[in-house]
Design a protein around this motif. Structure first.
Motif, short mmCIF file in Angstrom:
data_model
loop_
_atom_site.label_atom_id
_atom_site.label_comp_id
_atom_site.label_asym_id
_atom_site.label_seq_id
_atom_site.Cartn_x
_atom_site.Cartn_y
_atom_site.Cartn_z
N TYR A 522 24.27 -7.35 0.46
CA TYR A 522 24.85 -6.19 -0.22
C TYR A 522 26.37 -6.20 -0.16
O TYR A 522 26.97 -6.33 0.92
CB TYR A 522 24.27 -4.90 0.34
CG TYR A 522 22.82 -4.77 -0.05
CD1 TYR A 522 22.48 -4.41 -1.35
CD2 TYR A 522 21.80 -5.09 0.83
CE1 TYR A 522 21.16 -4.34 -1.75
CE2 TYR A 522 20.47 -5.01 0.44
CZ TYR A 522 20.15 -4.65 -0.85
OH TYR A 522 18.85 -4.59 -1.26
N PRO A 524 30.18 -4.75 -2.46
CA PRO A 524 30.64 -3.63 -3.30
C PRO A 524 30.20 -3.76 -4.75
O PRO A 524 30.02 -2.77 -5.45
CB PRO A 524 32.16 -3.69 -3.16
CG PRO A 524 32.38 -4.35 -1.84
CD PRO A 524 31.28 -5.36 -1.70
N THR A 553 22.50 6.56 3.02
CA THR A 553 22.44 7.73 2.13
C THR A 553 20.99 8.16 1.89
O THR A 553 20.13 7.33 1.56
CB THR A 553 23.09 7.40 0.77
OG1 THR A 553 24.46 7.07 0.98
CG2 THR A 553 23.00 8.58 -0.18
N THR A 579 24.45 3.68 -5.81
CA THR A 579 25.44 3.58 -4.74
C THR A 579 24.86 4.09 -3.42
O THR A 579 24.24 5.15 -3.37
CB THR A 579 26.70 4.38 -5.09
OG1 THR A 579 27.25 3.85 -6.30
CG2 THR A 579 27.73 4.30 -3.98
N VAL A 580 25.08 3.35 -2.36
CA VAL A 580 24.62 3.72 -1.02
C VAL A 580 25.83 3.69 -0.08
O VAL A 580 26.68 2.80 -0.18
CB VAL A 580 23.53 2.75 -0.51
CG1 VAL A 580 23.12 3.10 0.92
CG2 VAL A 580 22.32 2.79 -1.43
N ILE A 581 25.88 4.67 0.80
CA ILE A 581 26.95 4.72 1.81
C ILE A 581 26.29 4.62 3.18
O ILE A 581 25.39 5.40 3.51
CB ILE A 581 27.79 5.99 1.71
CG1 ILE A 581 28.51 6.04 0.35
CG2 ILE A 581 28.80 6.07 2.84
CD1 ILE A 581 29.29 7.31 0.12
N THR A 598 32.47 3.44 7.59
CA THR A 598 31.63 3.57 6.39
C THR A 598 31.66 2.27 5.60
O THR A 598 32.67 1.57 5.55
CB THR A 598 32.11 4.72 5.50
OG1 THR A 598 33.45 4.48 5.08
CG2 THR A 598 32.02 6.06 6.21
N SER A 600 30.39 1.21 1.68
CA SER A 600 29.82 1.64 0.41
C SER A 600 29.45 0.40 -0.41
O SER A 600 30.26 -0.53 -0.53
CB SER A 600 30.84 2.50 -0.35
OG SER A 600 30.32 2.89 -1.60
N ARG A 602 26.64 -1.12 -3.85
CA ARG A 602 25.81 -0.75 -4.99
C ARG A 602 24.56 -1.62 -5.02
O ARG A 602 24.64 -2.86 -4.98
CB ARG A 602 26.59 -0.89 -6.29
CG ARG A 602 27.76 0.11 -6.39
CD ARG A 602 28.62 -0.18 -7.59
NE ARG A 602 27.85 -0.03 -8.83
CZ ARG A 602 28.30 -0.38 -10.03
NH1 ARG A 602 29.50 -0.91 -10.15
NH2 ARG A 602 27.55 -0.21 -11.11
#
Length: 706
Positions: A522, A524, A553, A579-581, A598, A600, A602
């Motif tokens: 994973y 950005p 998320t 999108t996942v954080i 964090t 982040s 996609r």
């Protein structure tokens, strides 16, 4: 607290039956008046007694039943002559001004209601167990007498007597109790037809007021007690004040609002009296607001006297003792002189090291201290060595032009004009090159001097022990610094010459405590996909990390234990695209929790994309019998085929790589679904794409003519 009622003009009769009162918990409150420290109370008797001529050596104290007055006969016809006594506790009224005192008694029986005797109210000494008819309490005089009219109800439910003189006399004598006696005059006392009986409980409605006390804690200026004898205090701003006192309270604890008068005058001109008024309550400080007057009524270098007193709406208290002060509103006549051998005012440049500055009074004999500020910084003061003397301060300037502002002060704080002393300083603090960016990671710094003769350096991170390193022949040195904790950290480095001259530099660094996050799969940019696992690795910045708290998320927070090296890894597969954080915190063995880190990213959508012509998802198009073309596109280049079905029909397969087009003709209108799955060469199926579209209920009719 509520104000007290204004006093009514025109005193009511002490016997006015029209006085509307409410008797509750021993207080009498005027029914038409608002709640206030209203000076009226209904005082009931604490004890009662009566004597009997037929039992001349005894007294009946607090005996149940009514109390007889006059001559009455018992069941055997024997005559008895009696007198009644009532005792009241009056200790609360000591020092009070008594405005009225109305005794009311309830008549319970009368010998002959057609005849109304004169009944006397007399004040006596207190009765005791030894009192009797033969040994009655000493008679201290007639207080009042009362004769009811023929029109009065018999027995009368309320008979009033004016008891004010008796109460005033008892208080004037310093007594705590008041004893009042009811009896018939001597010429009527033996007539049974005139005898009366009264209830044992009687009361006095007392209208009273405590005169405000003499103010205390007098101050001619805020925070300083006033002077009453020479030498008088010298002040800049006269704000006379004092604490006022008044004993009046209402049933709820409310106090009177007092009018406080202040009088001030020049001692050499007492007729030039200046009065001011303030308002306060018991225990509060009142102020003479002379400072609000413009122009000021007070003159420089003149001596004044003042005093104050308080008044309520009925009485005025005594004046306070007289206080005195001399007014001084002018500062030293000349500004101070500033000199410095370390930083001469000659346009030269001098090392920015601690230097001495000397202040002199410039002939002003009343100077007792100096005020100063460097480059508009915090104002400070220093005492002169004597009146009109000097003072020396040590200051460390910043590099560049500097301005030192200095003024003189007299004993009461008046300021002179300000002297500005300008000088120039060159930076001699060591140059510190390097960067501290991570907790626990050693960082090397190069140190270079900016003054000659540097032989060593002292250095330390804030809160940690100071260390020392020797300088090379050219004055330089290298140090290694390792931070053990994060946050805002300050590295302080001090260069030291052989002669002990020191100069200091400071560098600040922000050290994050949040752990580092790395990931496989994973990124950005859109990557991975539904059900595709990725590995997320956490690396600590805080020492002794034992676990991590992490949360993706839309999911609950999870905890993972750290390995021996403080790192941890988790494998996670998304269920949805988008999108996942990821939020991660490290936890140290001592419970310290880091700042959050964090990541982040996609998640790629692995479902095939669908489009069609003419059919759409939002508007009915086409119709029964009208074929449509349906296009499939897979985001994976490894897709070799698609499986699809319309509505509940049979699943079909088309093998045209990651793109395909199929035709289908609806047989009826309404809502329809197309389900599509991509398939790779190894047989892996993508998530289902369910595409809903709308078909007109009737076929479209097209004309041959255009």
């Amino acid at each position: 607290m509520p104000d007290r009622n204004p006093r009514r003009t025109g005193r009511r009769s002490v016997l006015a039956a029209a006085l509307s009162i409410v008797v509750a918990a021993g207080s009498v409150v005027a029914t038409a008046a608002p709640a206030a420290a209203y000076d009226m109370r209904y005082e009931t008797n604490a004890s009662w007694a009566w004597t009997d001529s037929h039992s001349p050596t005894t007294i009946n104290i607090d005996r149940p039943g009514d109390v007889p007055v006059g001559t009455w006969k018992d069941e055997r016809g024997r005559p008895h002559t009696s007198r009644a006594y009532f005792t009241f506790d009056i200790s609360r009224y000591r020092g009070a001004d008594i405005q009225s005192a109305v005794l009311d008694v309830k008549e319970t029986a009368g010998g002959d209601c057609t005849r109304r005797p004169v009944v006397e109210l007399r004040r006596t000494a207190a009765y005791t167990a030894r009192s009797s008819w033969r040994n009655p309490p000493a008679d201290l005089g007639l207080v009042d007498s009362r004769q009811l009219t023929d029109q009065t109800v018999c027995p009368a439910p309320r008979v009033e007597f004016d008891a004010i003189e008796g109460l005033r006399q008892a208080l004037a004598e310093g007594r705590s109790t008041l004893t009042l006696s009811l009896r018939l005059p001597a010429d009527a006392e033996r007539d049974p037809a005139l005898a009366r009986k009264y209830a044992t409980k009687v009361g006095i409605s007392i209208d009273y007021n405590f005169r405000p006390g003499v103010p205390t804690e007098l101050q001619s200026e805020t925070g300083t007690a006033c002077t009453t004898t020479e030498p008088y205090q010298v002040i800049r701003y006269p704000v006379p004040s004092g604490v006022v006192h008044d004993r009046d309270r209402n049933s709820g604890g409310g106090t009177d609002q007092l009018t406080v008068s202040f009088a001030a005058w020049p001692v050499d001109q007492p007729e030039a009296r200046i009065e001011q008024t303030d308002y306060a309550r018991d225990g509060e400080r009142a102020f003479g607001r002379y400072d609000n007057m413009y122009p000021s009524p007070f003159e420089h270098d003149r001596t004044y006297a003042w005093q104050m007193r308080a008044a309520d709406s009925r009485a005025t208290g005594e004046w306070s003792p007289v206080c005195y002060f001399r007014l001084d509103v002018q500062g030293p006549a000349t500004p101070p002189v500033v000199t410095s051998t370390d930083f001469p005012d000659d346009d030269g440049w001098y090392p920015a090291l601690p230097g001495e500055f000397t202040f002199t009074a410039n002939g002003a004999a009343d100077v007792v201290r100096y005020g100063y500020s460097l480059d508009s910084g915090v104002e400070k003061t220093i005492d002169a060595d004597r009146a009109g003397g000097t003072a020396t301060v040590t200051l460390t300037p910043d590099s560049g032009p500097n301005t030192l502002r200095v003024w003189s002060l007299d004993a009461v704080g008046n300021r002179s004009a300000t002297t500005e002393y300008t000088f120039r300083a060159t930076d001699v603090s060591p140059v510190v090159e390097g960067r501290l960016s991570e907790i626990g990671v050693p960082a090397t710094f190069q140190l270079r001097p900016q003054m000659d003769g540097v032989v060593r350096y002292r250095y330390a991170l804030d809160g940690e022990p100071e260390q020392t390193v020797d300088a090379a022949a050219d004055g330089s040195a290298a140090i290694t610094v390792t931070a053990t904790r994060g946050g805002s950290r300050t590295l302080t480095v001090t260069s030291v010459t052989a002669g002990g001259v020191e100069a200091t530099s400071s560098r600040q660094f922000a050290l994050p405590t949040a752990p580092k996050i790395s990931a496989t799969v994973y990124l950005p940019v859109p990557s991975g996909g539904q059900g595709v696992p990725g590995v997320f690795t956490f690396t600590p910045r805080l020492p002794d990390t034992v676990s991590y708290r992490y949360q993706f998320t839309g999911e609950d927070q999870q905890v993972v234990a750290a390995k021996a090296d403080g790192t941890a890894s988790v494998t996670w597969a998304p269920t949805e695209a988008g999108t996942v954080i990821l939020v991660v915190r490290s936890v140290s063995r001592d419970g310290t929790v880091s700042e959050p880190a964090t990541l982040s990213f996609r998640v790629r959508d692995l479902r095939p994309a669908v489009s069609a012509d003419p059919y759409r998802t939002d508007v009915p198009m086409g119709g029964p019998g009208q074929p449509g073309e349906f296009r499939f596109t897979s985001p994976l280049t490894t897709t070799v085929a698609f499986l699809y079905r319309f509505d509940d029909g049979a699943e079909q397969r088309v093998e045209t790589g990651n793109r395909a087009t199929v035709s289908w003709t609806p047989t009826e209108g309404g809502t329809h679904t197309l389900t599509v799955v991509g398939v790779t060469a190894d047989g892996t199926r993508s998530p289902e794409q369910v595409w809903t579209f709308l078909v007109n209920d009737a076929p479209q009719v097209q004309s041959a003519e255009r």
